[in-house]
Design a protein around this motif. Structure first.
Motif, PDB file in Angstrom:
ATOM      1  N   ARG A 447       0.822  -1.213   0.000  1.00  0.00           N
ATOM      2  CA  ARG A 447       0.000   0.000   0.000  1.00  0.00           C
ATOM      3  C   ARG A 447       0.857   1.264   0.000  1.00  0.00           C
ATOM      4  NH1 ARG A 447      -5.086  -2.124   0.843  1.00  0.00           N
ATOM      5  NH2 ARG A 447      -6.072  -0.058   0.848  1.00  0.00           N
ATOM      6  N   GLY A 448       1.908   1.259  -0.851  1.00  0.00           N
ATOM      7  CA  GLY A 448       2.735   2.443  -1.039  1.00  0.00           C
ATOM      8  C   GLY A 448       3.869   2.592  -0.060  1.00  0.00           C
ATOM      9  N   ALA A 449       4.098   1.591   0.790  1.00  0.00           N
ATOM     10  CA  ALA A 449       5.188   1.688   1.769  1.00  0.00           C
ATOM     11  C   ALA A 449       6.556   1.729   1.092  1.00  0.00           C
ATOM     12  CB  ALA A 449       5.127   0.513   2.746  1.00  0.00           C
ATOM     13  N   HIS A 450       6.657   1.132  -0.096  1.00  0.00           N
ATOM     14  CA  HIS A 450       7.900   1.195  -0.874  1.00  0.00           C
ATOM     15  C   HIS A 450       7.534   1.203  -2.355  1.00  0.00           C
ATOM     16  CE1 HIS A 450       7.269  -3.059  -1.774  1.00  0.00           C
ATOM     17  NE2 HIS A 450       7.156  -3.284  -0.473  1.00  0.00           N
ATOM     18  N   PRO A 451       8.405   1.777  -3.192  1.00  0.00           N
ATOM     19  CA  PRO A 451       8.095   1.828  -4.629  1.00  0.00           C
ATOM     20  C   PRO A 451       8.090   0.429  -5.245  1.00  0.00           C
ATOM     21  CG  PRO A 451      10.326   2.626  -4.205  1.00  0.00           C
ATOM     22  CD  PRO A 451       9.673   2.463  -2.872  1.00  0.00           C
ATOM     23  N   VAL A 452       7.198   0.218  -6.203  1.00  0.00           N
ATOM     24  CA  VAL A 452       7.094  -1.072  -6.881  1.00  0.00           C
ATOM     25  C   VAL A 452       7.502  -0.880  -8.339  1.00  0.00           C
ATOM     26  CG1 VAL A 452       5.548  -2.935  -7.602  1.00  0.00           C
ATOM     27  CG2 VAL A 452       5.236  -1.838  -5.372  1.00  0.00           C
ATOM     28  N   PRO A 453       8.569  -1.558  -8.768  1.00  0.00           N
ATOM     29  CA  PRO A 453       8.983  -1.430 -10.170  1.00  0.00           C
ATOM     30  C   PRO A 453       7.983  -2.128 -11.094  1.00  0.00           C
ATOM     31  CG  PRO A 453      10.269  -3.133  -9.091  1.00  0.00           C
ATOM     32  CD  PRO A 453       9.428  -2.499  -8.019  1.00  0.00           C
ATOM     33  N   VAL A 454       7.948  -1.700 -12.325  1.00  0.00           N
ATOM     34  CA  VAL A 454       7.078  -2.357 -13.304  1.00  0.00           C
ATOM     35  C   VAL A 454       7.750  -3.641 -13.757  1.00  0.00           C
ATOM     36  CG1 VAL A 454       5.976  -2.199 -15.567  1.00  0.00           C
ATOM     37  CG2 VAL A 454       6.109  -0.177 -14.084  1.00  0.00           C
ATOM     38  N   PRO A 455       7.137  -4.789 -13.499  1.00  0.00           N
ATOM     39  CA  PRO A 455       7.766  -6.044 -13.908  1.00  0.00           C
ATOM     40  C   PRO A 455       7.626  -6.268 -15.413  1.00  0.00           C
ATOM     41  CG  PRO A 455       5.646  -6.470 -12.894  1.00  0.00           C
ATOM     42  CD  PRO A 455       5.853  -5.001 -12.816  1.00  0.00           C
ATOM     43  N   ALA A 456       8.497  -7.097 -15.941  1.00  0.00           N
ATOM     44  CA  ALA A 456       8.348  -7.527 -17.330  1.00  0.00           C
ATOM     45  C   ALA A 456       7.424  -8.729 -17.353  1.00  0.00           C
ATOM     46  CB  ALA A 456       9.714  -7.884 -17.916  1.00  0.00           C
ATOM     47  N   LEU A 457       6.494  -8.744 -18.291  1.00  0.00           N
ATOM     48  CA  LEU A 457       5.530  -9.828 -18.376  1.00  0.00           C
ATOM     49  C   LEU A 457       5.434 -10.306 -19.821  1.00  0.00           C
ATOM     50  CD1 LEU A 457       3.445 -11.427 -16.625  1.00  0.00           C
ATOM     51  CD2 LEU A 457       1.709  -9.830 -17.441  1.00  0.00           C
ATOM     52  N   VAL A 458       5.590 -11.614 -20.000  1.00  0.00           N
ATOM     53  CA  VAL A 458       5.527 -12.214 -21.330  1.00  0.00           C
ATOM     54  C   VAL A 458       4.476 -13.318 -21.306  1.00  0.00           C
ATOM     55  CG1 VAL A 458       6.796 -13.463 -23.120  1.00  0.00           C
ATOM     56  CG2 VAL A 458       7.940 -11.686 -21.767  1.00  0.00           C
ATOM     57  N   ALA A 459       3.647 -13.375 -22.345  1.00  0.00           N
ATOM     58  CA  ALA A 459       2.601 -14.397 -22.428  1.00  0.00           C
ATOM     59  C   ALA A 459       2.833 -15.277 -23.646  1.00  0.00           C
ATOM     60  CB  ALA A 459       1.236 -13.731 -22.510  1.00  0.00           C
ATOM     61  N   HIS A 460       2.754 -16.590 -23.431  1.00  0.00           N
ATOM     62  CA  HIS A 460       2.745 -17.577 -24.513  1.00  0.00           C
ATOM     63  C   HIS A 460       1.542 -18.474 -24.265  1.00  0.00           C
ATOM     64  CE1 HIS A 460       6.653 -16.449 -26.090  1.00  0.00           C
ATOM     65  NE2 HIS A 460       7.164 -16.484 -24.859  1.00  0.00           N
ATOM     66  N   GLY A 461       0.465 -18.247 -25.017  1.00  0.00           N
ATOM     67  CA  GLY A 461      -0.770 -18.951 -24.717  1.00  0.00           C
ATOM     68  C   GLY A 461      -1.231 -18.554 -23.324  1.00  0.00           C
ATOM     69  N   ASP A 462      -1.556 -19.537 -22.480  1.00  0.00           N
ATOM     70  CA  ASP A 462      -1.964 -19.248 -21.112  1.00  0.00           C
ATOM     71  C   ASP A 462      -0.793 -19.290 -20.129  1.00  0.00           C
ATOM     72  OD1 ASP A 462      -4.655 -18.600 -21.307  1.00  0.00           O
ATOM     73  OD2 ASP A 462      -5.280 -20.700 -21.372  1.00  0.00           O
ATOM     74  N   GLU A 463       0.410 -19.312 -20.664  1.00  0.00           N
ATOM     75  CA  GLU A 463       1.609 -19.343 -19.827  1.00  0.00           C
ATOM     76  C   GLU A 463       2.174 -17.938 -19.678  1.00  0.00           C
ATOM     77  OE1 GLU A 463       6.004 -21.461 -20.109  1.00  0.00           O
ATOM     78  OE2 GLU A 463       4.246 -22.508 -20.909  1.00  0.00           O
ATOM     79  N   LEU A 464       2.319 -17.498 -18.425  1.00  0.00           N
ATOM     80  CA  LEU A 464       2.874 -16.172 -18.128  1.00  0.00           C
ATOM     81  C   LEU A 464       4.241 -16.288 -17.485  1.00  0.00           C
ATOM     82  CD1 LEU A 464      -0.141 -14.150 -16.574  1.00  0.00           C
ATOM     83  CD2 LEU A 464       0.968 -13.733 -18.778  1.00  0.00           C
ATOM     84  N   THR A 465       5.169 -15.392 -17.859  1.00  0.00           N
ATOM     85  CA  THR A 465       6.468 -15.295 -17.205  1.00  0.00           C
ATOM     86  C   THR A 465       6.635 -13.879 -16.682  1.00  0.00           C
ATOM     87  OG1 THR A 465       7.442 -16.950 -18.684  1.00  0.00           O
ATOM     88  CG2 THR A 465       8.956 -15.530 -17.463  1.00  0.00           C
ATOM     89  N   LEU A 466       6.749 -13.749 -15.352  1.00  0.00           N
ATOM     90  CA  LEU A 466       6.871 -12.453 -14.690  1.00  0.00           C
ATOM     91  C   LEU A 466       8.306 -12.274 -14.220  1.00  0.00           C
ATOM     92  CD1 LEU A 466       5.035 -10.043 -13.459  1.00  0.00           C
ATOM     93  CD2 LEU A 466       5.335 -11.279 -11.303  1.00  0.00           C
ATOM     94  N   SER A 467       8.940 -11.178 -14.625  1.00  0.00           N
ATOM     95  CA  SER A 467      10.344 -10.918 -14.263  1.00  0.00           C
ATOM     96  C   SER A 467      10.449  -9.607 -13.510  1.00  0.00           C
ATOM     97  CB  SER A 467      11.214 -10.856 -15.523  1.00  0.00           C
ATOM     98  OG  SER A 467      11.101 -12.052 -16.269  1.00  0.00           O
TER      99      SER A 467
END
Length: 500
Positions: A447-467
């Motif tokens: 809830r804003g206690a620390h900054p949150v970087p924008v993650p990289a997100l890749v989709a292949h079909g219903d498979e997600l990879t969050l970096s």
């Protein structure tokens, strides 16, 4: 050489699946105005096909499908974004409406949206206001449909009060004249029942006041035509003319005997129920004169399509009003919205998500904590209930079902049952943005206690990879554990989420 194949791109169309009749209007958008090219209507009487358990009969469904098959020929090839198909009271009430909608969408070729009574009233007012002079002063607009009657007080293009009551020409004819026999006693009972319904809005509407009364749709058009053709008034419906029309109607023994000049044959069998409602409206509100407007729901839907009514703003105002009414933490909602938008933009193309899905995700992010105003325990369920059952101007019932499903599934165990009310063709897209909302909520747990970087997100079909950036997860072990738990939740639902 000019290509003359296919519909012109400036064509727009609206189809109104009413409780008594189905209507279609095809128009051309030209320099900010709408030119009507074609209007068609058929008596279908869906409301007459509803049994006491709210089940729509096969015969009624078939009448509707036959009509839509004809409409489909005219609409063929048009851009789906420029065709609005709206269903009203009969399908709101039908417990097996999804069965009919799925069959109808196959026949028609376009999605069908069920709208709530107040949204129907908003669109009716929009249609009426564009057919009348842009004069100052409040108007009372009354639209007597087959299964419901809408009442709106507005000024120019802005509605000030919107209501929809459960009384219509088909339902009242079936209820008070079930065998078609017309008597003064039955008519008076119908008028009294309508007056009882009007008690719900009488005080508020009289307090707001109006300077003119306007009627729309078939019953009021037929009443005006009958009064004029009998010489009881030169224009509009007067209280005195209505009194004479009532007296004339009571001369007929059955609805089959009705032979009033100006009342079309297909209208005669349900006119008596609509007339009783109109009489109660005049009596309750003390109306001396009502004019008829050719604008109605379908014309309002056209204006909604071209954006003259700033439809997107209507829904945004509705969402903002709900977030304020239920004391949503606006800063937290904004944080979740920003993260969700960043995730959406990275997978929109690979997941083939349209802009409408992006809007839906933003509204869900803004309202995901709406249930906290009721209780923390199970607040996602409380929020889903509110969004499913509230009157939300600008939203269709299917739109509310999608919004409700997103809020229901934004935390805790994944619930496939939450998507049961979503139109089958939209389930996959709605589930995909639900997964994005879950990630956005988890990433903003602090809830804003620390900054949150924008993650990289890749989709292949219903498979997600969050970096996430190097070392960020190890520096934030609570978020790391939440994301690992989310990967397990998505796996149990049949999805794959990789964390990098």
């Amino acid at each position: 050489m000019t290509d003359t194949q296919g519909p012109s791109p400036d064509l727009i169309a609206a189809v109104d699946l009413g409780s008594n009749s189905f209507h279609m209007v095809v128009a051309q958008e030209f320099q900010g105005e709408i030119r009507t090219l074609e209007k068609r209507g058929q008596k279908v009487q869906l409301a007459a096909g509803l049994d006491n358990n709210g089940i729509l009969s096969e015969d009624a469904q078939q009448r509707g499908l036959d009509c839509l098959r004809e409409f489909a020929q005219r609409l063929q090839g048009m851009n789906p974004k420029r065709v609005s198909v709206l269903a009203t009271n009969a399908l709101r009430a039908a417990r097996n409406r999804q069965q009919f909608i799925e069959r109808a969408e196959i026949v028609l070729g376009y999605p069908i949206e069920v709208i709530a009574g107040r949204e129907e009233a908003r669109l009716i007012y929009l249609g009426v206001s564009h057919t009348l002079a842009d004069d100052a002063g409040k108007r009372l607009v009354v639209d007597i449909g087959g299964g419901s009657t809408e009442f709106i007080i507005g000024e120019r293009f802005e509605p000030l009060a919107l209501e929809s009551l459960h009384m219509g020409c088909v339902s009242y004819t079936c209820q008070f004249f079930p065998d078609g026999v017309i008597t003064e006693e039955r008519f008076n009972e119908a008028v009294e029942a309508a007056a009882q319904e009007l008690l719900n809005i009488e005080a508020n509407y009289k307090q707001l006041g109006w300077t003119s009364a306007v009627g729309s749709s078939g019953t009021i058009r037929a009443a005006e035509q009958a009064i004029i053709e009998n010489g009881w008034a030169s224009e509009g419906i007067t209280a005195e003319g209505l009194k004479k029309l009532r007296k004339q109607m009571l001369q007929y023994k059955t609805t089959d005997d009705v032979a009033l000049p100006g009342v079309k044959p297909e209208r005669r069998q349900v006119f008596i129920g609509g007339l009783a409602i109109l009489q109660a409206v005049f009596d309750t509100f003390g109306i001396e004169r009502m004019i008829y407007s050719d604008g109605a729901l379908r014309e309002g839907a056209l204006w909604d399509l071209v954006g003259r009514s700033t439809h997107e703003n209507v829904r945004e105002r509705t969402v903002q009003a709900m977030s304020e009414r239920f004391y949503v933490d606006q800063l937290q909602a904004r944080r979740v919205q920003e993260t969700a938008a960043a995730l959406f933009s990275q997978v929109q193309t690979s997941w083939d998500l349209d802009d409408a899905s992006g809007h839906l995700l933003q509204w869900a992010a803004q309202l995901h904590e709406i249930g906290l105003s009721i209780a923390h325990n199970g607040f996602h369920k409380h929020g889903a209930y509110l969004l499913q059952h509230a009157d939300m101007l600008g939203f269709t019932k299917q739109g509310q079902a999608k919004l409700s499903a997103l809020v229901r599934t934004h935390r805790r165990k994944w619930s496939a049952e939450a998507f049961a009310g979503v139109t089958p063709s939209r389930v996959v897209a709605t589930m995909r943005i639900a997964r994005l909302l879950r990630l956005a909520v988890i990433l903003n747990h602090s809830r804003g206690a620390h900054p949150v970087p924008v993650p990289a997100l890749v989709a292949h079909g219903d498979e997600l990879t969050l970096s996430m950036p190097d070392g960020w997860l190890s520096a934030h072990p609570l978020t790391e554990r939440d994301l690992e738990g989310e990967a397990a939740q998505q796996k149990s639902a049949g999805f794959i989420l990789h964390l990098s």
